[in-house]
Design a protein around this motif. Structure first.
Motif, PDB file in Angstrom:
ATOM      1  N   ALA A   1      44.175 -25.537 -80.516  1.00  0.00           N
ATOM      2  CA  ALA A   1      43.856 -24.186 -80.044  1.00  0.00           C
ATOM      3  C   ALA A   1      45.109 -23.384 -79.703  1.00  0.00           C
ATOM      4  N   SER A   2      46.288 -23.921 -80.051  1.00  0.00           N
ATOM      5  CA  SER A   2      47.576 -23.248 -79.794  1.00  0.00           C
ATOM      6  C   SER A   2      47.773 -22.952 -78.309  1.00  0.00           C
ATOM      7  N   LEU A   3      47.424 -23.923 -77.447  1.00  0.00           N
ATOM      8  CA  LEU A   3      47.609 -23.769 -76.005  1.00  0.00           C
ATOM      9  C   LEU A   3      48.814 -24.591 -75.537  1.00  0.00           C
ATOM     10  N   ASP A   4      49.249 -24.328 -74.328  1.00  0.00           N
ATOM     11  CA  ASP A   4      50.409 -25.007 -73.752  1.00  0.00           C
ATOM     12  C   ASP A   4      49.968 -26.352 -73.180  1.00  0.00           C
ATOM     13  N   ILE A   5      50.361 -27.460 -73.832  1.00  0.00           N
ATOM     14  CA  ILE A   5      49.894 -28.770 -73.356  1.00  0.00           C
ATOM     15  C   ILE A   5      50.631 -29.204 -72.084  1.00  0.00           C
ATOM     16  N   ALA A   6      51.756 -28.556 -71.764  1.00  0.00           N
ATOM     17  CA  ALA A   6      52.483 -28.906 -70.540  1.00  0.00           C
ATOM     18  C   ALA A   6      51.827 -28.280 -69.307  1.00  0.00           C
ATOM     19  N   GLU A   7      51.062 -27.197 -69.506  1.00  0.00           N
ATOM     20  CA  GLU A   7      50.396 -26.520 -68.387  1.00  0.00           C
ATOM     21  C   GLU A   7      49.041 -27.170 -68.130  1.00  0.00           C
ATOM     22  N   ARG A   8      48.961 -27.893 -66.993  1.00  0.00           N
ATOM     23  CA  ARG A   8      47.727 -28.620 -66.689  1.00  0.00           C
ATOM     24  C   ARG A   8      47.112 -28.187 -65.364  1.00  0.00           C
ATOM     25  N   ARG A   9      47.676 -27.128 -64.766  1.00  0.00           N
ATOM     26  CA  ARG A   9      47.186 -26.691 -63.446  1.00  0.00           C
ATOM     27  C   ARG A   9      46.421 -25.376 -63.495  1.00  0.00           C
ATOM     28  N   LEU A  10      46.538 -24.630 -64.602  1.00  0.00           N
ATOM     29  CA  LEU A  10      45.890 -23.327 -64.709  1.00  0.00           C
ATOM     30  C   LEU A  10      44.887 -23.309 -65.868  1.00  0.00           C
ATOM     31  N   PRO A  11      43.838 -22.511 -65.733  1.00  0.00           N
ATOM     32  CA  PRO A  11      42.888 -22.366 -66.865  1.00  0.00           C
ATOM     33  C   PRO A  11      43.581 -21.721 -68.066  1.00  0.00           C
ATOM     34  N   GLN A  12      43.131 -22.089 -69.266  1.00  0.00           N
ATOM     35  CA  GLN A  12      43.673 -21.498 -70.495  1.00  0.00           C
ATOM     36  C   GLN A  12      42.517 -21.225 -71.468  1.00  0.00           C
ATOM     37  N   ASP A  13      42.698 -20.218 -72.307  1.00  0.00           N
ATOM     38  CA  ASP A  13      41.707 -19.885 -73.327  1.00  0.00           C
ATOM     39  C   ASP A  13      42.382 -19.800 -74.685  1.00  0.00           C
ATOM     40  N   GLY A  14      41.725 -20.324 -75.706  1.00  0.00           N
ATOM     41  CA  GLY A  14      42.279 -20.267 -77.059  1.00  0.00           C
ATOM     42  C   GLY A  14      41.177 -20.297 -78.092  1.00  0.00           C
ATOM     43  N   ARG A  15      41.585 -20.514 -79.325  1.00  0.00           N
ATOM     44  CA  ARG A  15      40.630 -20.486 -80.433  1.00  0.00           C
ATOM     45  C   ARG A  15      41.048 -21.493 -81.491  1.00  0.00           C
ATOM     46  N   ILE A  16      40.088 -22.186 -82.054  1.00  0.00           N
ATOM     47  CA  ILE A  16      40.339 -23.106 -83.166  1.00  0.00           C
ATOM     48  C   ILE A  16      39.580 -22.575 -84.372  1.00  0.00           C
TER      49      ILE A  16
END
Length: 564
Positions: free
Chosen positions: A240-255
């Protein structure tokens, strides 16, 4: 199927225009004519099957009740079965019984006879039933439990649950391992095949599970080992092209997943940090199944007429309400599709943009840079619009601009999260909109729900409980005449008794008596009573109608609607 199409027109089951529309839809979606006819609602699967069987004096079969021998299936390869839309079901001596959607296809029968060296005895089944049987027998989907067995989980040292300092390189390496990639792809493909609307991937303290939402109900699909949690999560975040290092904040993406030659499937991905890891929810967006013909959404004739009158007015507001996943976006897109002409300038503000609609200017919201509904609306009004769609009215600022737009010669379509149509008025007043502005701007409010539809392959009469029906609001006459139908459970519906969903609508035009009540400060209950007096059916009444038509069950209506 062209021959069958001609027969349907000749026997006045279809009009010529309906046949042409279905043929266009089949060409656009790449599906067969029978599937298009069923999808558009012109002919039900069962009705089409019985019609074809009568025309050709052949027996009709219910593939959901038949268990096919694997040895028989091997006689006709998958690609040949797909090419001719057939499936072998039984072998009798030198004869092979084959279920066909189009028994007039003599070329298919000749090819099957040459290929199998058996005499071919055709029987009739619907396109949808044959497709379901192919999925069940030829490609049973990924065996997720078997795939989990491919992992040597003991030999892989994944990060501990409490470890926040995960090495990003390690995560990328784990996410790129072949079994992890294969498992994630298998989960996505399995959800597509089972026609799920959402995938939930959830970590807990001592377990890790995957659930699919099918026809509005969550069903557990698998439980991967907890040690695979970080690898699976990271793989999906990379896709989903998200930041895998960021594990504390919500993230939104698309596959975006490409399936075959012509089909693409979008997954809207939401990642949420929880106590024991990141929960991922993916919404499946399949444009090929987007129903944009309003006459096929499930409206009864009067509510449909009221809705069409409201959206064809030159200005004013049309509001669609209901909980998440109730089909509000589909209804709005259907309205826009009908209004979308070269003479109209249509702009939409959406969060997120779920489907791309040609000829419509769609704007994706980005709250982090200040691009929200209110900002977009202000900008739209400087873009010479005819029609504006706002994804959702969430606050006074958005409501105020939308009302002003509706009063200055623009048609505004939007959604609100309320329980029913009458309570929409209270919601707008609570936001701070003045009552006289509500009555001057709102043309119509539509509330909707989705109830599960009884599976056509295993539908049968069920037990009637008069006390339950009376509590639901059935009249004495309706209780006497009602035939309650249920789904027995079969292979087609995964033994649930339900397959697909039917929409329930509560369409409330803003009549003069309703406007008077709003100006007098009436409660939602008083507005609802006047709405029903004016001839509008409530959600519960619409549900009772669907039960009487044999489309759904009392249990589904009790689950999706409340008492009047």
């Amino acid at each position: 199927m062209s021959r069958i199409g001609e027969l349907l027109v000749r026997e006045k089951v279809l009009s010529l225009q309906q046949l042409q529309h279905a043929q266009d839809e089949a060409k656009r979606s790449g599906k067969r004519l029978g599937v298009a006819l069923s999808k558009l609602g012109y002919v039900q699967d069962q009705e089409l099957t019985q019609f074809v069987a009568r025309q050709y004096s052949l027996p009709a079969v219910n593939l959901g009740e038949i268990e096919i021998d694997p040895a028989v299936l091997k006689l006709i390869p998958r690609e040949i079965a797909e090419k001719h839309q057939v499936i072998p079901i039984k072998r009798q001596g030198s004869t092979l019984i084959v279920a066909m959607a189009d028994p007039s296809n003599i070329y298919a029968i000749d090819e099957l006879k040459f290929l199998t060296q058996y005499n071919i005895d055709p029987v009739v089944a619907s396109d949808t039933a044959i497709e379901g049987a192919m999925s069940r027998y030829y490609d049973k989907g990924p065996d997720l439990d078997m795939m989990i067995g491919e992992f040597d989980v003991e030999s892989v040292d994944y990060a501990a649950v409490t470890d926040e300092n995960v090495n990003v390189v390690d995560l990328e390496n784990q996410a790129g391992e072949a079994p992890v990639v294969k498992l994630c792809n298998a989960v996505l493909l399995s959800a597509i095949k089972k026609k799920a609307s959402d995938i939930h991937i959830e970590p807990y303290e001592k377990s890790f599970r995957v659930r699919f939402r099918i026809d509005g109900i969550l069903q557990e699909e698998m439980r991967p080992p907890l040690k695979l949690r970080n690898a699976i999560t990271s793989r999906l975040k990379i896709m989903a092209s998200l930041d895998i290092a960021e594990r504390r904040l919500p993230q939104d993406g698309r596959i975006k997943l490409k399936i075959g030659v012509n089909k693409e499937m979008d997954f809207r991905v939401s990642v949420l940090p929880t106590l024991f890891g990141e929960k991922i929810v993916m919404r499946l967006l399949d444009k090929s199944n987007l129903q944009l013909d309003m006459t096929r959404l499930g409206f009864e004739q009067k509510p449909l007429d009221d809705f069409k009158v409201a959206i064809h007015k030159p200005y004013g507001m049309v509001l669609v309400t209901g909980p998440t996943g109730s089909g509000k976006t589909t209804t709005l897109y259907s309205a826009l599709s009908e209004l979308n002409t070269t003479e109209c300038n249509i702009s939409t503000a959406e969060d997120p943009v779920e489907f791309n609609l040609p000829g419509i200017n769609q704007v994706q919201m980005h709250e982090e840079i200040g691009l929200n509904f209110a900002t977009s609306l202000r900008s739209f009004l400087r873009q010479d619009p005819n029609i504006i769609m706002v994804g959702e009215i969430r606050d006074f600022e958005t409501a105020e601009i939308a009302v002003k737009a509706a009063l200055t010669g623009h048609l505004v379509l939007s959604t609100l999260h309320t329980n029913d149509a009458p309570s929409t008025v209270s919601r707008l007043l609570n936001m701070g909109v003045e009552p006289f502005l509500v009555t001057a701007s709102v043309n119509l409010v539509l509330a909707q729900r989705l109830a599960r539809r009884i599976c056509a392959d295993c539908k049968q009469p069920g037990e009637k409980h008069p006390e339950q029906l009376a509590r639901m609001g059935f009249t004495e006459e309706q209780i006497k005449t009602a035939k309650v139908m249920v789904g027995k459970g079969c292979g087609t519906c995964n033994n649930t008794g339900y397959k697909g969903r039917v929409a329930l609508y509560e369409v409330m035009p803003f009549t003069d008596p309703l406007k008077e009540l709003v100006l007098q400060g009436a409660s939602a209950a008083e507005i609802k009573a006047e709405m029903i007096r004016g001839g509008t059916k409530s959600l519960r009444m619409a549900g009772i109608g669907k039960i009487l038509e044999g489309m759904t069950t009392p249990e589904e209506i009790l689950r999706t609607t409340v008492d009047d």
